[in-house]
Design a protein around this motif. Structure first.
Motif, PDB file in Angstrom:
ATOM      1  N   GLY A   1      -3.215  25.072  42.661  1.00 30.50           N
ATOM      2  CA  GLY A   1      -3.174  26.514  42.531  1.00 30.50           C
ATOM      3  C   GLY A   1      -3.104  27.282  43.847  1.00 30.50           C
ATOM      4  O   GLY A   1      -3.018  28.501  43.851  1.00 30.50           O
ATOM      5  N   ARG A   2      -3.131  26.530  44.997  1.00 32.32           N
ATOM      6  CA  ARG A   2      -3.000  27.254  46.265  1.00 32.32           C
ATOM      7  C   ARG A   2      -1.535  27.629  46.469  1.00 32.32           C
ATOM      8  O   ARG A   2      -0.644  27.059  45.841  1.00 32.32           O
ATOM      9  N   ALA A   3      -1.327  28.582  47.373  1.00 34.95           N
ATOM     10  CA  ALA A   3       0.035  29.075  47.612  1.00 34.95           C
ATOM     11  C   ALA A   3       0.899  27.958  48.180  1.00 34.95           C
ATOM     12  O   ALA A   3       0.388  27.086  48.890  1.00 34.95           O
ATOM     13  N   PRO A   4       2.187  27.915  47.844  1.00 39.26           N
ATOM     14  CA  PRO A   4       3.068  26.885  48.400  1.00 39.26           C
ATOM     15  C   PRO A   4       3.148  27.000  49.920  1.00 39.26           C
ATOM     16  O   PRO A   4       3.017  28.088  50.478  1.00 39.26           O
ATOM     17  N   VAL A   5       3.331  25.841  50.583  1.00 36.51           N
ATOM     18  CA  VAL A   5       3.410  25.823  52.038  1.00 36.51           C
ATOM     19  C   VAL A   5       4.876  25.881  52.458  1.00 36.51           C
ATOM     20  O   VAL A   5       5.661  25.008  52.085  1.00 36.51           O
ATOM     21  N   ALA A   6       5.226  26.899  53.215  1.00 35.35           N
ATOM     22  CA  ALA A   6       6.598  27.000  53.706  1.00 35.35           C
ATOM     23  C   ALA A   6       6.726  26.186  54.982  1.00 35.35           C
ATOM     24  O   ALA A   6       5.947  26.364  55.920  1.00 35.35           O
ATOM     25  N   VAL A   7       7.671  25.235  55.014  1.00 34.69           N
ATOM     26  CA  VAL A   7       7.847  24.384  56.192  1.00 34.69           C
ATOM     27  C   VAL A   7       9.051  24.844  57.005  1.00 34.69           C
ATOM     28  O   VAL A   7       8.984  24.995  58.223  1.00 34.69           O
ATOM     29  N   LEU A   8      10.152  25.061  56.303  1.00 30.53           N
ATOM     30  CA  LEU A   8      11.369  25.526  56.974  1.00 30.53           C
ATOM     31  C   LEU A   8      11.783  26.855  56.348  1.00 30.53           C
ATOM     32  O   LEU A   8      11.742  27.020  55.133  1.00 30.53           O
ATOM     33  N   ASN A   9      12.172  27.787  57.208  1.00 32.35           N
ATOM     34  CA  ASN A   9      12.511  29.108  56.707  1.00 32.35           C
ATOM     35  C   ASN A   9      13.909  29.490  57.171  1.00 32.35           C
ATOM     36  O   ASN A   9      14.101  29.888  58.309  1.00 32.35           O
ATOM     37  N   ASP A  10      14.890  29.317  56.291  1.00 35.61           N
ATOM     38  CA  ASP A  10      16.227  29.835  56.532  1.00 35.61           C
ATOM     39  C   ASP A  10      16.827  29.311  57.844  1.00 35.61           C
ATOM     40  O   ASP A  10      17.218  30.086  58.705  1.00 35.61           O
ATOM     41  N   VAL A  11      16.873  27.990  57.984  1.00 36.09           N
ATOM     42  CA  VAL A  11      17.415  27.390  59.198  1.00 36.09           C
ATOM     43  C   VAL A  11      18.922  27.238  59.062  1.00 36.09           C
ATOM     44  O   VAL A  11      19.404  26.644  58.095  1.00 36.09           O
ATOM     45  N   SER A  12      19.647  27.823  60.005  1.00 28.27           N
ATOM     46  CA  SER A  12      21.104  27.654  60.018  1.00 28.27           C
ATOM     47  C   SER A  12      21.533  27.221  61.402  1.00 28.27           C
ATOM     48  O   SER A  12      21.055  27.756  62.409  1.00 28.27           O
ATOM     49  N   TYR A  13      22.435  26.233  61.444  1.00 32.66           N
ATOM     50  CA  TYR A  13      22.903  25.761  62.751  1.00 32.66           C
ATOM     51  C   TYR A  13      24.100  24.853  62.532  1.00 32.66           C
ATOM     52  O   TYR A  13      24.171  24.160  61.523  1.00 32.66           O
ATOM     53  N   GLU A  14      25.021  24.886  63.485  1.00 32.07           N
ATOM     54  CA  GLU A  14      26.164  23.990  63.352  1.00 32.07           C
ATOM     55  C   GLU A  14      26.158  22.980  64.486  1.00 32.07           C
ATOM     56  O   GLU A  14      26.152  23.347  65.663  1.00 32.07           O
ATOM     57  N   VAL A  15      26.135  21.694  64.114  1.00 30.84           N
ATOM     58  CA  VAL A  15      26.229  20.624  65.108  1.00 30.84           C
ATOM     59  C   VAL A  15      27.693  20.231  65.189  1.00 30.84           C
ATOM     60  O   VAL A  15      28.275  19.769  64.200  1.00 30.84           O
ATOM     61  N   LYS A  16      28.303  20.408  66.376  1.00 25.80           N
ATOM     62  CA  LYS A  16      29.739  20.124  66.491  1.00 25.80           C
ATOM     63  C   LYS A  16      29.998  18.619  66.455  1.00 25.80           C
ATOM     64  O   LYS A  16      29.164  17.830  66.897  1.00 25.80           O
ATOM     65  N   ALA A  17      31.159  18.266  65.927  1.00 21.63           N
ATOM     66  CA  ALA A  17      31.509  16.850  65.827  1.00 21.63           C
ATOM     67  C   ALA A  17      31.481  16.199  67.198  1.00 21.63           C
ATOM     68  O   ALA A  17      32.026  16.737  68.155  1.00 21.63           O
ATOM     69  N   GLY A  18      30.817  15.068  67.307  1.00 26.38           N
ATOM     70  CA  GLY A  18      30.789  14.304  68.548  1.00 26.38           C
ATOM     71  C   GLY A  18      29.894  14.894  69.618  1.00 26.38           C
ATOM     72  O   GLY A  18      29.887  14.407  70.739  1.00 26.38           O
ATOM     73  N   SER A  19      29.118  15.917  69.269  1.00 29.46           N
ATOM     74  CA  SER A  19      28.262  16.525  70.286  1.00 29.46           C
ATOM     75  C   SER A  19      26.898  15.845  70.309  1.00 29.46           C
ATOM     76  O   SER A  19      26.534  15.122  69.393  1.00 29.46           O
ATOM     77  N   PHE A  20      26.170  16.114  71.393  1.00 33.00           N
ATOM     78  CA  PHE A  20      24.800  15.617  71.524  1.00 33.00           C
ATOM     79  C   PHE A  20      23.882  16.823  71.461  1.00 33.00           C
ATOM     80  O   PHE A  20      23.926  17.686  72.320  1.00 33.00           O
ATOM     81  N   THR A  21      23.079  16.897  70.410  1.00 34.33           N
ATOM     82  CA  THR A  21      22.222  18.052  70.201  1.00 34.33           C
ATOM     83  C   THR A  21      20.769  17.605  70.155  1.00 34.33           C
ATOM     84  O   THR A  21      20.458  16.582  69.548  1.00 34.33           O
ATOM     85  N   CYS A  22      19.895  18.357  70.832  1.00 35.49           N
ATOM     86  CA  CYS A  22      18.468  18.070  70.744  1.00 35.49           C
ATOM     87  C   CYS A  22      17.773  19.203  70.012  1.00 35.49           C
ATOM     88  O   CYS A  22      18.178  20.367  70.118  1.00 35.49           O
ATOM     89  N   ILE A  23      16.751  18.842  69.253  1.00 37.97           N
ATOM     90  CA  ILE A  23      15.919  19.843  68.605  1.00 37.97           C
ATOM     91  C   ILE A  23      14.537  19.760  69.234  1.00 37.97           C
ATOM     92  O   ILE A  23      13.935  18.681  69.265  1.00 37.97           O
ATOM     93  N   ILE A  24      14.064  20.875  69.800  1.00 36.15           N
ATOM     94  CA  ILE A  24      12.691  20.875  70.288  1.00 36.15           C
ATOM     95  C   ILE A  24      11.921  21.999  69.609  1.00 36.15           C
ATOM     96  O   ILE A  24      12.512  22.944  69.081  1.00 36.15           O
ATOM     97  N   GLY A  25      10.623  21.885  69.627  1.00 36.74           N
ATOM     98  CA  GLY A  25       9.793  22.902  68.995  1.00 36.74           C
ATOM     99  C   GLY A  25       8.355  22.476  69.051  1.00 36.74           C
ATOM    100  O   GLY A  25       8.063  21.326  69.375  1.00 36.74           O
ATOM    101  N   PRO A  26       7.434  23.413  68.773  1.00 35.87           N
ATOM    102  CA  PRO A  26       6.015  23.062  68.794  1.00 35.87           C
ATOM    103  C   PRO A  26       5.730  21.915  67.828  1.00 35.87           C
ATOM    104  O   PRO A  26       6.419  21.795  66.806  1.00 35.87           O
ATOM    105  N   SER A  27       4.716  21.077  68.143  1.00 39.11           N
ATOM    106  CA  SER A  27       4.505  19.925  67.271  1.00 39.11           C
ATOM    107  C   SER A  27       4.027  20.383  65.906  1.00 39.11           C
ATOM    108  O   SER A  27       3.311  21.370  65.783  1.00 39.11           O
ATOM    109  N   GLY A  28       4.490  19.703  64.879  1.00 41.19           N
ATOM    110  CA  GLY A  28       4.146  20.062  63.515  1.00 41.19           C
ATOM    111  C   GLY A  28       4.971  21.212  62.961  1.00 41.19           C
ATOM    112  O   GLY A  28       4.676  21.727  61.891  1.00 41.19           O
TER     113      GLY A  28
END
Lengths: 276, 254
Positions: free
Chosen positions: A41-68
């Protein structure tokens, strides 16, 4: 890019990588949100909120962010292990509906099968009905890939006989064997010592150049992101969305004590601290 | 002692035991009628081997064990794996297994005699039954103990259900299964001797019991030594087999 230019680029990669590795695909992360149902009955936990991004073909992309913040969760959605609550993932305009050998995940703790030797682990994917190759061809691919990751002398070793860095290389070779278009790496070098990590970053760049795969790598190490990536996606704390996409236009190999490098790293650190 | 080879260290204590035993008997500290010296026992083993019925009895016991044990391995591995992979099977079979498991096989043997007769059938049944528990439990533990990430990785590399079963689940549960099989083999050796003593017409247990009834203590000892050597050498064979089949799996001390 014109069709001819694309074909020329593809061809040049083919010659470097040997005859069979195909180049990467484009990944479109399209307004992806994820909520976990709240417990009792607790409120749902939002983990990802409206993430949009395009990874180009053959590119090297890193994702960084606070832990958790949900970086790894995003990677799991792209891999097809998890379904998004809203939004979708497209690879070359095809929606992702589940795990596939075309998008392979490489983890921090290697998941090499302990009952197979290094060579047998690399050969595993090719022995499956889904991507079976004639025996001679499979053996040649395995040999080439073990050579590519620099472990030709360790083919017959079992995983427990290899060091952490070696296991990670074999893990990458095993993923490359089924010729994926995209490699998803979840803090792949997090469990390695500092020196091995630096070596592995250079190795990964070399493998990326030789195979032309699209690589999407989650890390919490700012230096690692700047050394590796064409573009760095900085995430906000949970529920995560894209805070900023930082383009890294430095020539490779990148030296860490160059002022441009430090400027990018400093900018990323400021973004991350602002996020906390 | 540690600077001697492991083989030497492992040979020295049985030799010392034989020596003390020989002395106690030869000096008549204990009546040699009740405790014949090992030299006499080994001479009796020799006599029984060449001209006696030892080989026939040994083969009778071994044949029953092999048949019962093999049947048990096949059935128990399937049951254990099904229980590990399906909650339904686990919930339905677990109470039955836990009810039969604590019952001594010897309590069931009279029933087996009625059902399968005094020949091989009753012993084979009893061995198959008593071997099944350690094998079911170890298969279950082995399959449940497989890291889920192996299954996940195999699936994303393109493996279908039967390939996951063959390459991941069967391979991954082998070390545990092997331990269960060794335990089961030990139980089989105990059960066969006991059942041949209660109701049998041939076999090592039968041989030991008839020797006791005719007060041939040297022959009783001969039977015991043969049973011990059989158990020891087959366990060594299992270990060697495991080293061959599972080179990737190292016990803490081999």
């Amino acid at each position: 890019m014109t069709v001819n230019a694309a074909a020329a680029m593809y061809a040049s990669r083919q010659t470097v990588a040997g005859s069979r590795q195909t180049g990467g695909r484009r990944i479109l992360v399209d307004r992806v949100s994820l909520e976990f149902a709240g417990a009792r009955g607790r409120a749902p936990v939002a983990v990802l909120n409206d993430v949009s991004y395009e990874v180009k073909a053959g590119s090297f992309t890193c994702i960084i962010g606070p832990s958790g913040c949900g970086k790894s969760t995003l990677l799991s959605i792209i891999a097809g292990y998890l379904a998004a609550s809203r939004g979708q993932i497209l690879t070359d305009d095809v929606p992702v509906s589940g795990p596939s050998p075309e998008r392979l995940m490489v983890f921090q703790n290697t998941t090499l099968f302990p009952w197979y030797t290094a060579a047998q682990n690399v050969a595993f994917g090719l022995s499956l009905r889904a991507n079976r190759k004639p025996r001679a061809e499979a053996a040649a691919i395995v040999k080439q890939l073990i050579g590519l990751v620099g472990l030709g002398d360790f083919s017959d070793c079992y995983p427990h006989e290899l060091s952490g860095g070696m296991r990670q290389r074999i893990e990458i070779a095993r993923a490359l064997a089924v010729n994926p278009a995209v490699l998803l790496m979840d803090e792949p070098f997090g469990a390695l010592d500092a020196l091995t990590r630096l070596t592995m970053q250079q190795e990964l760049l070399r493998i990326w150049t030789e195979t032309g795969k699209t690589i999407l790598l989650v890390t919490h190490d700012i230096g690692e992101a700047v050394v590796l990536a064409d573009e760095i996606v900085v995430m906000t704390p949970r529920p995560a969305s894209v805070a900023e996409v930082v383009k890294v236009d430095l020539p490779r190999p990148r030296s860490r004590d160059n002022s441009c490098f430090t400027a990018v790293a400093h900018h990323l650190a400021t973004l991350l601290h602002a996020a906390f | 002692m540690l600077r001697f080879s492991p083989f030497l260290r492992r040979t020295v204590s049985p030799c010392a035991l034989l020596l003390v035993w020989e002395l106690i008997s030869r000096t008549r500290t204990v009546d040699p009628l009740l405790l014949p010296p090992p030299s006499v026992v080994f001479a009796e083993i020799g006599r029984l081997l060449w001209g006696g019925s030892l080989l026939l009895d040994l083969w009778a016991s071994l044949r029953r064990i092999l048949v019962g044990f093999s049947i048990s391995v096949v059935i128990s591995v399937v049951i254990g794996a099904l229980m590990a992979r399906s909650v339904l099977f686990e919930d339905m079979l677990d109470p039955i297994i836990e009810l039969i498991r604590p019952v001594s096989p010897l309590a069931i043997f009279p029933l087996a005699l009625l059902w399968f007769g005094i020949g091989d059938g009753s012993k084979i049944f009893l061995i198959a039954l008593s071997c099944s528990f350690p094998i079911i439990l170890s298969t279950y533990a082995g399959v449940r103990g497989i890291d889920r990430s192996y299954i996940r990785v195999a699936r994303s590399l393109g493996a279908n259900q039967s390939e996951i079963l063959a390459h991941i689940i069967l391979k991954g549960c082998l070390p545990q299964l092997f331990t269960g099989i060794r335990v089961a083999w030990g139980i089989a050796l105990i059960v066969i001797i006991a059942s041949e003593m209660i109701g049998g017409v041939a076999g090592l247990g039968y041989m030991v019991l008839t020797a006791q009834e005719t007060f041939r203590v040297d022959r009783v000892f001969a039977g015991i030594v043969v049973i011990g050597v059989l158990g020891f050498s087959t366990d060594q064979a299992f270990r060697a087999l495991r080293r061959r089949l599972l080179p990737w799996y190292q016990e803490l001390r081999e």
